[in-house]
Design an enzyme around this catalytic site. Structure first.
Site, short mmCIF file in Angstrom:
data_model
loop_
_atom_site.label_atom_id
_atom_site.label_comp_id
_atom_site.label_asym_id
_atom_site.label_seq_id
_atom_site.Cartn_x
_atom_site.Cartn_y
_atom_site.Cartn_z
CB CYS A 1 -4.15 -15.47 16.89
SG CYS A 1 -4.04 -14.22 15.59
CB CYS B 1 -8.34 -9.77 19.37
SG CYS B 1 -6.63 -9.78 19.85
CG ASP C 1 -9.53 -1.21 11.37
OD1 ASP C 1 -9.40 0.02 11.23
OD2 ASP C 1 -8.58 -2.02 11.32
NE ARG D 1 -4.73 -8.28 8.22
CZ ARG D 1 -3.67 -7.81 8.88
NH1 ARG D 1 -2.98 -8.58 9.68
NH2 ARG D 1 -3.31 -6.55 8.74
CB CYS E 1 -9.84 -10.12 15.00
SG CYS E 1 -8.70 -10.48 13.64
CE LYS F 1 -1.12 1.16 10.39
NZ LYS F 1 -0.79 0.49 9.11
NE ARG G 1 -3.77 0.07 1.72
CZ ARG G 1 -4.65 -0.70 2.36
NH1 ARG G 1 -4.75 -0.66 3.67
NH2 ARG G 1 -5.44 -1.50 1.68
CE1 TYR G 2 0.52 4.22 4.32
CE2 TYR G 2 0.63 1.94 5.03
CZ TYR G 2 0.07 3.20 5.13
OH TYR G 2 -0.93 3.42 6.02
NE ARG H 1 5.17 2.31 6.20
CZ ARG H 1 4.87 3.45 5.58
NH1 ARG H 1 5.49 3.78 4.45
NH2 ARG H 1 3.94 4.24 6.05
CG ASP I 1 -5.49 1.09 8.45
OD1 ASP I 1 -5.39 1.63 7.33
OD2 ASP I 1 -4.78 0.12 8.81
#
Ligand SMILES: *Cc1c(COP(=O)(O)O)cnc(C)c1O
Length: 375
Positions: free
Chosen positions: A132, A136, A300, A141, A139, A344, A119-120, A123, A337
């Protein structure tokens, strides 16, 4: 049931060839293997509410699993326990609002090869597993997390390496997932060493919550391996000061001593850390453990997470009560984001009141106005 009783019960339940119960408890693979992942099991340790019971049987919910270690931090009698709320689902996970997305940050749109998000300019994000240690409930994702489908194979990695080689502007690779530290040392090293071979890759970052969910994973042998690939940075997802236990402190010290630069990433979560007091305590505790508070994320809009979202105004108010009041190093940047893939975007209290020609009127942390005249 009290913390020690949970520890006792869980260890007794599992036979093994360990020297002691403590040795078993401190084996990260044992912790993963013995995660609590059914309604039946969790109800042995936690007095579940009606909403939690409903949440646990929702078929569309995200995968559910908690390490025995993280379970031992839960208050079994308090449904508002900040640890508990992050890992035991409630019926709210079945709620989808009009503005919820399956892929809130539109990562799939920016994925040139499987597992890679570009995206950037300089990076990329590399998703190496969808597993995981603990899931969470907020989450972002969750569309892929916990499905046990995606793991970076050597064939996929070859394509990633080719992409990085063809795109020399990429100098920073963020290894994330899922949680990359749930992979074995061998598998992780295979990935890191492949990345390191690309001459234009200058920095490797690891995005993880394992130091919090599974601090025993941060072993001497893991950091010795990671150190070989320095500069290695680590972004650790930490949401509440209660997460920073004696075991976590030891893990964080081990990382810092190995020269691995750590930052914390916190999600602003309603009813968990959405007060300036909770956030201040967290940021100071993080700094004390040689971790630099990096980001506070606005939660998000992933499907089923609306109950966790605090207002943006609340977020701005919280950061305005940090800046100036505590060490600058302890103040993270509050970001959104952007849904749709904008990346971000920092959200900050307004410190510039006005600009008239060469005169800037500024507001300090105590709301007092000052002028700066450009000459
Ligand atoms: C967050 C993110 C990064 C890293 O951003 P930094 O601001 O450098 O931490 C890189 N790629 C993607 C797709 C991201 O979501």
């Amino acid at each position: 049931m009290k913390k020690n009783e949970v520890e006792k019960e869980v260890t007794v339940a599992c036979a093994g060839s360990y020297k002691s119960k403590k040795a078993r408890w401190n084996d990260w693979k044992w912790q993963i293997k013995n995660r609590i992942n059914t309604l039946e099991e969790i109800s042995k340790y936690v007095h579940l509410t009606k909403e939690e019971k409903k949440g646990l049987v929702l078929t569309e919910r995200l995968a559910f699993a908690i390490t025995p270690y993280f379970l031992s931090l839960i208050d079994p009698f308090d449904p508002n326990c900040p640890i508990r709320k992050q890992c035991i689902p409630t019926s709210n996970e079945g709620v989808a609002t009009e503005f919820d997305y399956n892929d809130p940050c539109a990562e799939e749109k920016d994925s040139p090869v499987p597992g890679l998000v570009h995206r950037y300019p300089d990076r990329v994000l590399l998703l190496v597993t969808d597993e995981c240690a603990t899931y969470c409930r907020h989450c972002t994702r969750r569309r892929t997390t916990g499905h046990a489908k995606h793991v970076m194979t050597s064939k996929m990695l070859e394509k990633v390496i080719k992409y990085l080689t063809d795109n020399p502007a990429i100098r920073d690779v963020i290894v994330s997932g899922g949680d990359p530290l749930t992979l074995s040392d061998e598998k992780l090293e295979m990935i890191l060493s492949s990345l390191k071979k690309v001459p234009t890759v200058e920095v490797i970052r690891i995005g993880t919550r394992v130091p919090i969910f599974l601090p025993m994973r941060i072993s001497e042998s893991l950091v010795t391996m990671l150190k070989k690939y320095n500069p290695v940075w680590m972004s650790i997802h930490i949401n509440h000061s209660k997460e920073i236990t004696a075991d976590v402190k030891k893990a964080l010290a081990r990382l810092a001593d190995a020269g691995i630069v750590t930052g914390s990433q916190t999600v602003l979560l309603k009813g968990i850390n959405d007060t300036s007091e909770a956030m201040k305590k967290l940021c100071l505790e993080v700094m004390k453990n040689r971790v630099r508070p990096y980001y506070i994320y606005q939660c998000d809009p992933a499907i089923g997470t609306s109950h966790f979202r605090a207002s943006i105004e609340k977020g701005i108010d919280i950061v305005s009560k940090l800046r100036g009041f505590i060490s600058g190093y302890a103040v993270p940047t509050y970001v959104i984001d952007a849904p749709g893939g904008g990346g971000k975007i920092p959200i900050s209290p307004k410190y510039v009141v006005e600009k008239q020609g060469k005169k800037w009127t500024l507001k300090n942390f105590r709301d007092k106005h000052y002028e700066y005249i450009e000459t």
